[in-house]
Scaffold this motif. Sequence first.
Motif, short mmCIF file in Angstrom:
data_model
loop_
_atom_site.label_atom_id
_atom_site.label_comp_id
_atom_site.label_asym_id
_atom_site.label_seq_id
_atom_site.Cartn_x
_atom_site.Cartn_y
_atom_site.Cartn_z
N TYR A 1 0.99 6.32 1.02
CA TYR A 1 2.03 6.27 1.93
C TYR A 1 1.85 6.34 3.30
N PHE A 2 2.01 7.64 3.76
CA PHE A 2 1.77 7.55 5.61
C PHE A 2 0.39 7.86 6.08
N ASP A 3 -0.63 8.23 4.68
CA ASP A 3 -1.94 7.87 5.49
C ASP A 3 -2.40 7.23 5.43
N ALA B 1 5.34 6.74 16.44
CA ALA B 1 4.54 8.49 15.82
C ALA B 1 4.84 8.29 14.74
N ARG B 2 5.00 7.48 13.84
CA ARG B 2 5.80 7.10 12.52
C ARG B 2 4.34 8.12 11.43
N ARG B 3 3.94 9.24 11.25
CA ARG B 3 2.74 9.94 11.04
C ARG B 3 3.87 10.58 9.00
N SER C 1 1.30 -1.08 -0.05
CA SER C 1 0.29 -0.33 -0.03
C SER C 1 0.61 1.38 0.07
N TRP C 2 2.04 1.01 -0.01
CA TRP C 2 3.19 2.26 0.37
C TRP C 2 2.95 3.78 -1.30
N GLU C 3 2.40 3.10 -2.23
CA GLU C 3 2.29 4.25 -3.95
C GLU C 3 0.67 4.84 -3.17
N SER D 1 13.96 -8.41 1.74
CA SER D 1 15.23 -7.54 1.96
C SER D 1 15.24 -5.73 0.15
N CYS D 2 15.08 -5.40 1.51
CA CYS D 2 14.39 -4.15 0.07
C CYS D 2 15.72 -2.48 0.53
N SER D 3 15.92 -2.00 1.70
CA SER D 3 17.33 -0.72 1.55
C SER D 3 16.93 -0.33 0.11
N SER D 4 16.14 0.45 0.42
CA SER D 4 15.80 1.41 -0.51
C SER D 4 15.44 0.99 -2.14
N GLY D 5 15.33 -0.36 -2.19
CA GLY D 5 15.40 -0.81 -3.49
C GLY D 5 16.90 -1.46 -4.21
N GLY D 6 16.87 -2.53 -3.84
CA GLY D 6 17.99 -3.16 -4.68
C GLY D 6 19.06 -3.12 -4.07
N ILE E 1 7.71 -10.04 5.85
CA ILE E 1 8.09 -8.86 6.43
C ILE E 1 9.00 -7.88 5.10
N LYS E 2 8.74 -6.83 4.12
CA LYS E 2 9.77 -5.98 4.40
C LYS E 2 10.58 -5.24 4.98
N TRP E 3 12.10 -5.82 5.06
CA TRP E 3 12.58 -5.68 6.14
C TRP E 3 13.12 -4.67 5.19
N MET F 1 16.80 -0.52 5.19
CA MET F 1 18.16 -0.26 5.42
C MET F 1 18.28 0.50 4.41
N ASN F 2 17.62 2.39 4.92
CA ASN F 2 17.95 3.07 4.28
C ASN F 2 18.35 4.29 4.16
N ARG F 3 19.50 4.08 4.87
CA ARG F 3 20.42 4.85 4.63
C ARG F 3 21.93 4.75 4.74
N VAL G 1 1.55 -3.56 4.29
CA VAL G 1 1.21 -2.75 5.29
C VAL G 1 2.66 -2.04 4.95
N ASP G 2 2.81 -0.64 4.48
CA ASP G 2 4.70 -0.50 4.24
C ASP G 2 4.55 0.41 5.60
N ASP G 3 5.48 1.31 5.22
CA ASP G 3 6.05 2.79 6.46
C ASP G 3 4.33 3.10 7.04
N PHE H 1 14.00 -9.99 -3.12
CA PHE H 1 14.63 -8.91 -2.28
C PHE H 1 13.61 -7.64 -3.70
N TRP H 2 13.31 -6.56 -2.76
CA TRP H 2 12.39 -5.48 -3.07
C TRP H 2 13.55 -5.14 -4.55
N THR H 3 13.52 -4.93 -5.90
CA THR H 3 14.73 -4.79 -6.96
C THR H 3 14.63 -3.36 -6.89
C1 GLA Z 1 12.32 3.07 1.37
C2 GLA Z 1 11.75 1.63 0.14
C3 GLA Z 1 9.89 2.38 -0.24
C4 GLA Z 1 9.50 2.93 0.55
C5 GLA Z 1 9.88 3.81 2.83
C6 GLA Z 1 8.79 3.66 3.19
O1 GLA Z 1 12.39 4.05 0.51
O2 GLA Z 1 12.58 1.44 -0.59
O3 GLA Z 1 9.83 1.48 -0.82
O4 GLA Z 1 9.35 1.03 1.47
O5 GLA Z 1 10.84 3.63 2.04
O6 GLA Z 1 9.71 4.91 3.41
#
Ligand code: GLA
Length: 738
Positions: free
Chosen positions: A344-346, A376-378, A339-341, A524-529, A479-481, A483-485, A369-371, A543-545
Amino acid sequence: MIHVNKEDRQFELHTRNMLYACSVDDANRLNFLAWSGKSPSQDGPVFSSRRDFRLHECAAQDPDKPVDEVCGYGDEGAREPAIRLSILGTDNAVHSTEAIRDLRLRYVSYQVGKADVPHAGAPTHGRQTRQTREGDWLMLTLEDASYPLRVVLYMRPDEDADMLERYLVIENRGGRNVVVEHAWAASLTLPVDRYQATHLCGAWIAEFEQQRQVLPVGSTVIESRSLTSGSRHQPVVFFQPAGRAGRSHGVTYAAQLAWSGNWRIQMEQRHDRSMRVHLGENPMDADFVLSPGESQASPLVLATYSRDGEEGAASHFRSYHSRCTLAGAPTRRPVLYNSWEATYFDLSLDGQIALARKAAEIGCELFVVDDGWFGARRSESAGLGDWYVSPDVFPDGLKPLSDAVHDMGMDFGLWFEPEMVNPDSDLYRKHPDWVLHFPDRPRVEARHQLILDFGRPEVVDCIREQMVAVLDAVPVEFIKWDMNRTPNPPGSIAGKRIWRRHVEAVHQLMDYLLKRYPRLQIQSCSSGGGRADAAMLARCCQFWTSDNTDAIERFRIQEGFALAYPTEAMECWVTHEHNHQTGRNHSLSLRFASSMRGVLGVGSSLNELSDQELGEYKKYIELYKRVRHLIHQGKLNRPSLYEVSDGLSAWQYTAEDQRESYLSVVLVTHTPGQTPSHVTLSELEETARYRVQEMLRGDTFEATGAELMHVGFQCAPMLEKHTPSYVGTDYHWLIWAI
Ligand code: GLA
């Protein structure tokens, strides 16, 4: 098969089509002998007697010096050493005359048996049992000539996948501290030649781009410094004699490193045309002390050989990963809705249930359900680290949503980013020291977040307990795992060991969860790929490619991905007509055609679609389910690659028994006035008769396997001139034996 010639102290490792050999010389050095092709019918050893290393071309640079399999600093001459270390003296000081920076590894013994010490990155949850079978492994023990520093080289030939697995274990059996400055997991020697190399590079939303170049004389380095395997480069590389091989023809050597953290691959092409490649953890900022009695295993390295170009070697990686890395993982990969796109946070309970209802109606089997569901993650700026269900979003917890999703017949999934914390979180307010930082120096935020110090066991315990509380409360199958930084600064209680400790802690946490929840699948996601590697694949069956879901971009991204990993691990989503990353519009058929090539997912705002559009989604998902077993368990051949065939992309997936095959064809782009090329198929039975049917349009014909494989057919029939759908037209051919 492992052949040991005891008398000549010569070792051969055979796969169906590959030979790897080494031998011990009179000075007790373990020399590299050969890495080459061989015939599948070769049963016995290839070398009839002791082979002199001088006969091997790899000795070009130093004709009197053999190439060691594991070369210590001190023995290396002008070469790159495999291991560089200092054996400290009684003063325990690195910069002291007592510290010995000299390692001369000499052969002690061999053993054929089980791998008694697993490689770094090996799963600990027991999913994989193959690697510990009796008789699988050749273990060669080496020891320094004057200090009891041991190195055991582990090698296993996987006959069916044409793959050599290898790794090292370094053991300090003496009484002094040893500072290991650098240890490659493997240094591989290729026959003397000029080489061209192919590797995968990229960036966020542009992952897995193929780079081809004739190697310059000197060292070429690709690496990750991001605490993950990263999207800038992939830890995989292909080598071919320059100008004499290509994508699907010619001799190809390839190697891949199974590591989910910082890594480096160094390719050394010398002026004398000798060629070596080194693979291992990144030495940057990573020296460590091996105390008396301690040992350390390297990550696993995979090496393969093919006469059928890059695609031949790539198919070895795909088959190896499907059979070995994913051994024991669930083979069912449900059609996912995320449901991310859409939101989003709504997030709200009613909104998610409404989406779930539509997702189930069109045929999705998993609702994620994504992020935004926790703490308090709004928005991006708060809540990471607080893994409890947000009472603002889900006042009665996740049970009402999870029950509704399960009642609709779907699995339920949740997004986590376990390694992160927002400064605006309960966790950070309580434990400001639990993040990577150096005392009294500024902390650097990225996406408003800091990295938790996984070098502290109490931090990992806290995250694990929070995750377990959520996963115990409601059944969660996925689980969508994320890692974004990237890590800066890397200050940890573990010092420089954090680069490895962090990866180990992530692996262990995943292993714990997989063991505790046997039905759980992790993506495994990590911002995709950003963290797609073989050590992750042993835990995360997909992997989320890429966050880039633009269909045209995806053809390129997926072409690169499938050079290293199987399509059953390649998650691909259909998203909105107006793409959120590139702003381009693509037809639904083009979006489905690209997404049906791996693990299909949907990420569109289903509430904004008409019934007619939802009907189209449903039709394509049904089509995909008819061929999913071939896409996930079949063998992939790629008769036409988008990047080289004037925009025609054709991927064929065939059942092991060759009775059924699916050919996905897309005219991604096309030059007007030219006839799209026809394609020849592979992996069919020459004499069998097949029915061939285009699944959308119903066109059918019959042909023998020989006809389809040698003559081929026009799989993208010419359309009328000026047909608006001329670009992005998809064809789905099902081929079955009659
Ligand atoms: C990263 C992921 C996205 C999404 C957002 C959520 O950017 O790659 O698919 O899950 O985080 O914050």
